[in-house]
Scaffold this motif. Structure first.
Motif, PDB file in Angstrom:
ATOM      1  N   VAL A  96       0.833  -1.203   0.000  1.00  0.00           N
ATOM      2  CA  VAL A  96       0.000   0.000   0.000  1.00  0.00           C
ATOM      3  C   VAL A  96       0.871   1.259   0.000  1.00  0.00           C
ATOM      4  N   LEU A  97       1.908   1.254   0.828  1.00  0.00           N
ATOM      5  CA  LEU A  97       2.772   2.440   0.889  1.00  0.00           C
ATOM      6  C   LEU A  97       3.472   2.672  -0.443  1.00  0.00           C
ATOM      7  N   ASP A  98       3.938   1.595  -1.071  1.00  0.00           N
ATOM      8  CA  ASP A  98       4.565   1.773  -2.389  1.00  0.00           C
ATOM      9  C   ASP A  98       3.555   2.310  -3.396  1.00  0.00           C
ATOM     10  N   GLY A  99       2.300   1.940  -3.224  1.00  0.00           N
ATOM     11  CA  GLY A  99       1.272   2.438  -4.135  1.00  0.00           C
ATOM     12  C   GLY A  99       0.904   3.886  -3.879  1.00  0.00           C
ATOM     13  N   LEU A 100       1.291   4.392  -2.725  1.00  0.00           N
ATOM     14  CA  LEU A 100       0.940   5.772  -2.371  1.00  0.00           C
ATOM     15  C   LEU A 100       2.016   6.775  -2.790  1.00  0.00           C
ATOM     16  N   ARG A 101       3.200   6.281  -3.139  1.00  0.00           N
ATOM     17  CA  ARG A 101       4.299   7.189  -3.467  1.00  0.00           C
ATOM     18  C   ARG A 101       4.024   7.948  -4.755  1.00  0.00           C
ATOM     19  N   ALA A 102       4.364   9.214  -4.751  1.00  0.00           N
ATOM     20  CA  ALA A 102       4.321   9.992  -5.993  1.00  0.00           C
ATOM     21  C   ALA A 102       5.488   9.537  -6.860  1.00  0.00           C
ATOM     22  N   ARG A 103       5.210   9.194  -8.089  1.00  0.00           N
ATOM     23  CA  ARG A 103       6.267   8.738  -9.002  1.00  0.00           C
ATOM     24  C   ARG A 103       5.669   8.733 -10.395  1.00  0.00           C
ATOM     25  N   PRO A 104       6.521   8.729 -11.400  1.00  0.00           N
ATOM     26  CA  PRO A 104       5.983   8.649 -12.763  1.00  0.00           C
ATOM     27  C   PRO A 104       5.292   7.306 -12.960  1.00  0.00           C
ATOM     28  N   GLY A 105       4.224   7.321 -13.713  1.00  0.00           N
ATOM     29  CA  GLY A 105       3.591   6.050 -14.070  1.00  0.00           C
ATOM     30  C   GLY A 105       2.514   5.569 -13.121  1.00  0.00           C
ATOM     31  N   THR A 106       2.158   6.370 -12.120  1.00  0.00           N
ATOM     32  CA  THR A 106       1.040   5.929 -11.280  1.00  0.00           C
ATOM     33  C   THR A 106      -0.245   5.991 -12.094  1.00  0.00           C
ATOM     34  N   THR A 107      -1.146   5.090 -11.752  1.00  0.00           N
ATOM     35  CA  THR A 107      -2.435   5.051 -12.429  1.00  0.00           C
ATOM     36  C   THR A 107      -3.345   6.103 -11.814  1.00  0.00           C
ATOM     37  N   PRO A 108      -4.031   6.895 -12.650  1.00  0.00           N
ATOM     38  CA  PRO A 108      -4.934   7.894 -12.073  1.00  0.00           C
ATOM     39  C   PRO A 108      -6.025   7.228 -11.239  1.00  0.00           C
ATOM     40  N   MET A 109      -6.387   7.853 -10.127  1.00  0.00           N
ATOM     41  CA  MET A 109      -7.428   7.295  -9.264  1.00  0.00           C
ATOM     42  C   MET A 109      -8.801   7.461  -9.928  1.00  0.00           C
ATOM     43  N   PRO A 110      -9.610   6.422  -9.939  1.00  0.00           N
ATOM     44  CA  PRO A 110     -10.942   6.496 -10.539  1.00  0.00           C
ATOM     45  C   PRO A 110     -11.948   7.064  -9.546  1.00  0.00           C
ATOM     46  N   VAL A 111     -13.050   7.552 -10.013  1.00  0.00           N
ATOM     47  CA  VAL A 111     -14.149   8.031  -9.174  1.00  0.00           C
ATOM     48  C   VAL A 111     -13.662   9.208  -8.322  1.00  0.00           C
ATOM     49  N   ALA A 112     -14.554  10.061  -7.922  1.00  0.00           N
ATOM     50  CA  ALA A 112     -14.160  11.181  -7.070  1.00  0.00           C
ATOM     51  C   ALA A 112     -14.021  10.715  -5.631  1.00  0.00           C
ATOM     52  N   GLY A 113     -13.129  11.372  -4.860  1.00  0.00           N
ATOM     53  CA  GLY A 113     -12.984  11.036  -3.455  1.00  0.00           C
ATOM     54  C   GLY A 113     -14.189  11.498  -2.655  1.00  0.00           C
ATOM     55  N   GLN A 114     -14.180  11.159  -1.367  1.00  0.00           N
ATOM     56  CA  GLN A 114     -15.324  11.508  -0.528  1.00  0.00           C
ATOM     57  C   GLN A 114     -14.938  12.536   0.528  1.00  0.00           C
ATOM     58  N   ALA A 115     -15.930  13.185   1.089  1.00  0.00           N
ATOM     59  CA  ALA A 115     -15.709  14.090   2.214  1.00  0.00           C
ATOM     60  C   ALA A 115     -15.685  13.278   3.515  1.00  0.00           C
ATOM     61  N   PHE A 116     -15.100  13.877   4.563  1.00  0.00           N
ATOM     62  CA  PHE A 116     -15.009  13.163   5.836  1.00  0.00           C
ATOM     63  C   PHE A 116     -16.374  12.813   6.402  1.00  0.00           C
ATOM     64  N   ALA A 117     -17.325  13.714   6.247  1.00  0.00           N
ATOM     65  CA  ALA A 117     -18.646  13.434   6.806  1.00  0.00           C
ATOM     66  C   ALA A 117     -19.217  12.171   6.180  1.00  0.00           C
ATOM     67  N   ALA A 118     -19.031  12.038   4.872  1.00  0.00           N
ATOM     68  CA  ALA A 118     -19.524  10.842   4.191  1.00  0.00           C
ATOM     69  C   ALA A 118     -18.767   9.610   4.682  1.00  0.00           C
ATOM     70  N   PHE A 119     -17.465   9.792   4.928  1.00  0.00           N
ATOM     71  CA  PHE A 119     -16.670   8.669   5.421  1.00  0.00           C
ATOM     72  C   PHE A 119     -17.156   8.232   6.802  1.00  0.00           C
ATOM     73  N   HIS A 120     -17.473   9.202   7.631  1.00  0.00           N
ATOM     74  CA  HIS A 120     -17.967   8.822   8.954  1.00  0.00           C
ATOM     75  C   HIS A 120     -19.235   7.991   8.846  1.00  0.00           C
ATOM     76  N   ASP A 121     -20.188   8.494   8.089  1.00  0.00           N
ATOM     77  CA  ASP A 121     -21.439   7.761   7.948  1.00  0.00           C
ATOM     78  C   ASP A 121     -21.185   6.354   7.419  1.00  0.00           C
TER      79      ASP A 121
END
Lengths: 211, 211
Positions: A175-200
């Motif tokens: 997971v940590l290797d997947g989080l590193r900024a580097r050339p060639g990362t795959t763009p994240m799909p779908v929009a992220g969520q807000a914290f309130a939505a995460f809590h629910d």
DNA sequence: GGGTAAACGGAGGCGACCCTCCGTATCCTA
DNA sequence: TAGGATACGGAGGGTCGCCTCCGTTTACCC
């Protein structure tokens, strides 16, 4: 006036045994068994916790209090990236070691949806992400909520039991290797969520009926 | 001689409602409620499934049967890397959409630890990993078991409920980027596990009592 | 369409768990 | 160390879910 010493001892014992019991047998495990394990009578359980819900609520508050202990180390790290590492590592280990937590969180949200004592951490996590992204070490398309979901994900490996605990750091490494900024990362799909939505979401009762 | 049509319909209905009920309320949800939801009498539940355990066992077998449907697409992918992607994506989505599975797996293992119908897949997953590593796309230090654990991890996000299903692919993206062979990956800590150990682990009853 | 076998429904006995109640034990203060 | 206050234990009444039983209904075959 503080409670009698035997009462204090029993209260602590009950909380501690409840963690283990709920982790092993689920949050609806018989409270009579909790009494037996704690070496007290059934009446003593209900004197300390008016109901199962009161016990669950207190376990929740205890967990939130534990969270505070992690903040200084995580936020005080030398680099933003190190903060990210520590965030995933420390909290992942903590969740993995507290397998009763997800059920407790859901139950509390069910009882009182407006109760959100963990909200104070949100700004800190946002800041941590911003810092790591500013220094160019954390990929730019992840959000603080993504990291929190990853903590839950890694922590879910605690369901496997304590004998697995030595192994989950392998998944953490990936997971940590997947989080590193580097050339060639795959763009994240779908929009992220807000914290309130995460809590629910993380406190959600469970899957909604299909369709 | 095949069963009467009403019996077939009720059997299917009970299995389908059991999935939803167990996903929402846990594997120990009242079977009388299952009867109500399926629109049958309590007696009919027990005619089709001698006990709760028999029902759980049949849900397990159904799940294993579903697994077979994925094999051709995953193993027949054009590249080894694409196989890895499909393995995580298809199975992660499947587990996330079947939140009753972990509890069912644990219960079955509890009832009959020697029952392991999924073992046949192990060689296939080993082969998939070997192929992707041979072509240089998958990091060399991950094992087939690591991938299987990642599937469980991603699938655990299904606990959040169906409204989260659009989002888990963000975490999938991170994991996949972490799995790519490339300069600068962090070495994996701890030794990997064998499949037999993974089976025992993923079917484990729950956390062992602390120390 | 009539007869038989298969399947159904739901009332009810049984056991497990919840929670209370009160006689007894323990702690604390002076 | 004596007395009062606090806490304890566990028996037991009430409730809920499990599962069986048998009179009724439904499907199938000729």
């Amino acid at each position: 006036m503080s409670p009698r010493r035997d009462a204090q001892r029993n209260h602590a014992r009950l909380l501690s045994e409840a963690r283990r019991l709920f982790a092993e047998r689920g949050i609806d495990a018989p409270l009579d068994e909790l009494a037996t394990r704690a070496g007290v009578g059934a009446g003593t359980v209900y004197r300390h916790f008016a109901s199962r819900d009161a016990l669950v609520r207190e376990l929740y508050d205890t967990a939130v209090a534990e969270l505070h202990q992690f903040a200084p180390e995580i936020l005080g790290a030398e680099t933003g990236w190190r903060s990210v590492e520590l965030y995933l590592e420390r909290l992942g280990a903590w969740v993995a070691d507290s397998p009763f937590l997800p059920a407790v969180m859901r139950r509390v949200a069910e009882l009182d949806p407006s109760y959100r004592p963990g909200a104070e951490f949100e700004a800190a996590i946002d800041g941590l992400v911003a810092r790591a992204q500013a220094e160019g070490s954390l990929r730019a398309d992840v959000t603080a909520v993504d990291l929190s979901v990853l903590v839950d994900m890694l922590g879910s490996l605690g369901q496997y039991g304590r004998q697995y605990l030595p192994f989950w750091r392998r998944q953490l490494t990936i997971v940590l290797d997947g989080l590193r900024a580097r050339p060639g990362t795959t763009p994240m799909p779908v929009a992220g969520q807000a914290f309130a939505a995460f809590h629910d979401m993380s406190h959600a009762k469970g899957p909604r009926p299909a369709g």
